[in-house]
Design a protein around this motif. Structure first.
Motif, PDB file in Angstrom:
ATOM      1  N   VAL A 110       0.848  -1.202   0.000  1.00 22.46           N
ATOM      2  CA  VAL A 110       0.000   0.000   0.000  1.00 22.46           C
ATOM      3  C   VAL A 110       0.880   1.248   0.000  1.00 22.46           C
ATOM      4  N   SER A 111       1.860   1.262   0.868  1.00 19.76           N
ATOM      5  CA  SER A 111       2.743   2.418   1.005  1.00 19.76           C
ATOM      6  C   SER A 111       3.522   2.690  -0.277  1.00 19.76           C
ATOM      7  N   PHE A 112       3.947   1.640  -0.948  1.00 23.52           N
ATOM      8  CA  PHE A 112       4.718   1.793  -2.181  1.00 23.52           C
ATOM      9  C   PHE A 112       3.933   2.576  -3.230  1.00 23.52           C
ATOM     10  N   ARG A 113       2.631   2.355  -3.292  1.00 28.83           N
ATOM     11  CA  ARG A 113       1.793   3.091  -4.258  1.00 28.83           C
ATOM     12  C   ARG A 113       1.833   4.588  -4.005  1.00 28.83           C
ATOM     13  N   ASN A 114       2.037   4.987  -2.759  1.00 29.13           N
ATOM     14  CA  ASN A 114       1.983   6.402  -2.398  1.00 29.13           C
ATOM     15  C   ASN A 114       3.336   7.076  -2.268  1.00 29.13           C
ATOM     16  N   ILE A 115       4.354   6.345  -1.775  1.00 29.60           N
ATOM     17  CA  ILE A 115       5.651   6.990  -1.565  1.00 29.60           C
ATOM     18  C   ILE A 115       6.814   6.259  -2.233  1.00 29.60           C
ATOM     19  N   GLY A 116       6.491   5.258  -3.028  1.00 28.89           N
ATOM     20  CA  GLY A 116       7.543   4.545  -3.755  1.00 28.89           C
ATOM     21  C   GLY A 116       8.501   3.814  -2.830  1.00 28.89           C
ATOM     22  N   VAL A 117       9.754   3.775  -3.250  1.00 27.33           N
ATOM     23  CA  VAL A 117      10.740   2.992  -2.497  1.00 27.33           C
ATOM     24  C   VAL A 117      11.059   3.576  -1.120  1.00 27.33           C
ATOM     25  N   SER A 118      10.586   4.763  -0.815  1.00 25.29           N
ATOM     26  CA  SER A 118      10.776   5.306   0.537  1.00 25.29           C
ATOM     27  C   SER A 118      10.128   4.428   1.596  1.00 25.29           C
ATOM     28  N   THR A 119       9.199   3.566   1.190  1.00 29.84           N
ATOM     29  CA  THR A 119       8.567   2.646   2.137  1.00 29.84           C
ATOM     30  C   THR A 119       9.593   1.723   2.798  1.00 29.84           C
ATOM     31  N   LEU A 120      10.758   1.569   2.171  1.00 30.77           N
ATOM     32  CA  LEU A 120      11.806   0.717   2.747  1.00 30.77           C
ATOM     33  C   LEU A 120      12.271   1.210   4.110  1.00 30.77           C
ATOM     34  N   GLN A 121      12.058   2.488   4.409  1.00 29.25           N
ATOM     35  CA  GLN A 121      12.525   3.039   5.685  1.00 29.25           C
ATOM     36  C   GLN A 121      11.581   2.742   6.838  1.00 29.25           C
ATOM     37  N   SER A 122      10.460   2.091   6.560  1.00 32.41           N
ATOM     38  CA  SER A 122       9.516   1.741   7.621  1.00 32.41           C
ATOM     39  C   SER A 122       9.654   0.272   7.991  1.00 32.41           C
ATOM     40  N   ARG A 123       9.514   0.005   9.284  1.00 29.51           N
ATOM     41  CA  ARG A 123       9.509  -1.366   9.770  1.00 29.51           C
ATOM     42  C   ARG A 123       8.159  -1.690  10.406  1.00 29.51           C
ATOM     43  N   ALA A 124       7.085  -1.159   9.829  1.00 26.90           N
ATOM     44  CA  ALA A 124       5.736  -1.413  10.347  1.00 26.90           C
ATOM     45  C   ALA A 124       5.539  -2.914  10.543  1.00 26.90           C
ATOM     46  N   CYS A 125       4.861  -3.276  11.635  1.00 28.54           N
ATOM     47  CA  CYS A 125       4.675  -4.693  11.918  1.00 28.54           C
ATOM     48  C   CYS A 125       3.395  -4.905  12.720  1.00 28.54           C
ATOM     49  N   GLY A 126       2.991  -6.153  12.817  1.00 28.79           N
ATOM     50  CA  GLY A 126       1.802  -6.507  13.584  1.00 28.79           C
ATOM     51  C   GLY A 126       2.012  -7.832  14.278  1.00 28.79           C
ATOM     52  N   GLY A 127       1.272  -8.032  15.353  1.00 28.05           N
ATOM     53  CA  GLY A 127       1.368  -9.283  16.086  1.00 28.05           C
ATOM     54  C   GLY A 127       0.218  -9.465  17.049  1.00 28.05           C
ATOM     55  N   VAL A 128       0.286 -10.548  17.795  1.00 34.89           N
ATOM     56  CA  VAL A 128      -0.744 -10.915  18.762  1.00 34.89           C
ATOM     57  C   VAL A 128      -0.057 -11.258  20.076  1.00 34.89           C
ATOM     58  N   ALA A 129      -0.666 -10.836  21.180  1.00 39.57           N
ATOM     59  CA  ALA A 129      -0.189 -11.214  22.515  1.00 39.57           C
ATOM     60  C   ALA A 129      -1.359 -11.140  23.487  1.00 39.57           C
ATOM     61  N   GLY A 130      -1.523 -12.170  24.289  1.00 36.69           N
ATOM     62  CA  GLY A 130      -2.560 -12.158  25.318  1.00 36.69           C
ATOM     63  C   GLY A 130      -3.955 -11.904  24.782  1.00 36.69           C
ATOM     64  N   GLY A 131      -4.237 -12.358  23.574  1.00 37.21           N
ATOM     65  CA  GLY A 131      -5.559 -12.149  22.993  1.00 37.21           C
ATOM     66  C   GLY A 131      -5.787 -10.744  22.467  1.00 37.21           C
ATOM     67  N   THR A 132      -4.709  -9.974  22.312  1.00 36.41           N
ATOM     68  CA  THR A 132      -4.778  -8.589  21.836  1.00 36.41           C
ATOM     69  C   THR A 132      -3.986  -8.465  20.550  1.00 36.41           C
ATOM     70  N   TYR A 133      -4.544  -7.741  19.592  1.00 36.97           N
ATOM     71  CA  TYR A 133      -3.809  -7.419  18.371  1.00 36.97           C
ATOM     72  C   TYR A 133      -2.965  -6.183  18.622  1.00 36.97           C
ATOM     73  N   LEU A 134      -1.744  -6.166  18.071  1.00 37.56           N
ATOM     74  CA  LEU A 134      -0.856  -5.007  18.166  1.00 37.56           C
ATOM     75  C   LEU A 134      -0.331  -4.666  16.780  1.00 37.56           C
ATOM     76  N   PHE A 135      -0.356  -3.383  16.443  1.00 40.17           N
ATOM     77  CA  PHE A 135       0.167  -2.930  15.166  1.00 40.17           C
ATOM     78  C   PHE A 135       1.045  -1.713  15.400  1.00 40.17           C
ATOM     79  N   ALA A 136       2.279  -1.781  14.901  1.00 37.18           N
ATOM     80  CA  ALA A 136       3.223  -0.664  14.994  1.00 37.18           C
ATOM     81  C   ALA A 136       3.228   0.041  13.645  1.00 37.18           C
TER      82      ALA A 136
END
Length: 175
Positions: A110-136
Motif C-alpha cells: 500500500v505504502s509503495f503506491r503512495n511513496i515509492g521505495v521510501s517505504t523501505l525506511q519503515s519497519r511497520a509490523c503486527g502481532g498478537v499477545a494475550g488475545g490482543t492485536y498489536l500494530f506498529a
C-alpha cells in the motif's frame, strides 16, 4: 474482500499510543488521525497516550494494555524507522506471541503506491499477545492513513469477507 451487510458489526476497543520524543498532545497529528478513524468506524477508543522513545517504557505500556480486558487492539504510531531512537518495533516484537508477517508485507504494498521505495525506511509490523492485536505504524499521518484506510478498517470490521481479524478475536487465546 467485500463487506457483508448481513453480518453484525462488532465494535472493538482500540488503544492508540504515539511514540515520540518530539511530539506532544497539541501536535500529535498521527494519533489524532487514528483516534478519529477508530471512532468514525464505530469502534471504541479505549485508551490514548503519548510516550517517549524508550523501549523499556514502551514494552511496559504494551504489557499493561495487553493485560487490560477492556482493550482488544493496540495501535502505536512512531518509532518504526531506522534511527537509533526508533525502538518501537523491538518493543513490539519483545511482547508478541505470534507475529502477523503479512501485515508488514501488505503495508509496504500500500505504502509503495503512495511513496515509492521510501517505504523501505519503515519497519511497520503486527502481532498478537494475550488475545490482543498489536500494530506498529510509522509516525507520519500519511502512513497511518494508509494503514487504517487500506488494511485495518477492513480487518478490524467483523463484516468483511472472506475473513478478518475481528471474527477470530475470541479465539486468539484458545489452547
Amino acid at each position: 474482500m467485500s463487506l457483508d451487510e448481513t453480518r453484525p458489526f462488532l465494535p472493538l476497543r482500540i488503544a492508540v499510543l504515539t511514540v515520540s520524543d518530539t511530539r506532544g498532545p497539541e501536535d500529535d497529528a498521527s494519533g489524532d488521525l487514528l483516534a478519529a478513524r477508530v471512532e468514525a468506524s464505530g469502534h471504541v477508543l479505549a485508551a490514548r497516550d503519548l510516550l517517549r522513545d524508550d523501549r523499556a517504557g514502551l514494552e511496559a505500556r504494551l504489557r499493561l494494555w495487553i493485560a487490560n480486558p477492556e482493550i482488544d487492539v493496540i495501535l502505536t504510531t512512531g518509532g518504526t524507522g531506522l534511527t537509533g531512537r526508533d525502538v518501537t518495533v523491538e518493543a513490539h516484537k519483545a511482547v508478541y506471541e505470534k507475529e502477523i508477517d503479512g501485515f508488514s508485507t501488505v503495508f509496504h504494498m500500500v505504502s509503495f503506491r503512495n511513496i515509492g521505495v521510501s517505504t523501505l525506511q519503515s519497519r511497520a509490523c503486527g502481532g498478537v499477545a494475550g488475545g490482543t492485536y498489536l500494530f506498529a505504524l510509522p509516525g507520519s499521518p500519511g502512513a497511518c492513513r494508509d494503514a487504517w484506510d487500506e488494511i485495518l478498517v477492513r480487518q478490524l470490521d467483523s463484516r468483511w469477507r472472506p475473513c478478518n481479524f475481528a471474527r477470530i478475536l475470541d479465539r486468539l487465546t484458545e489452547a
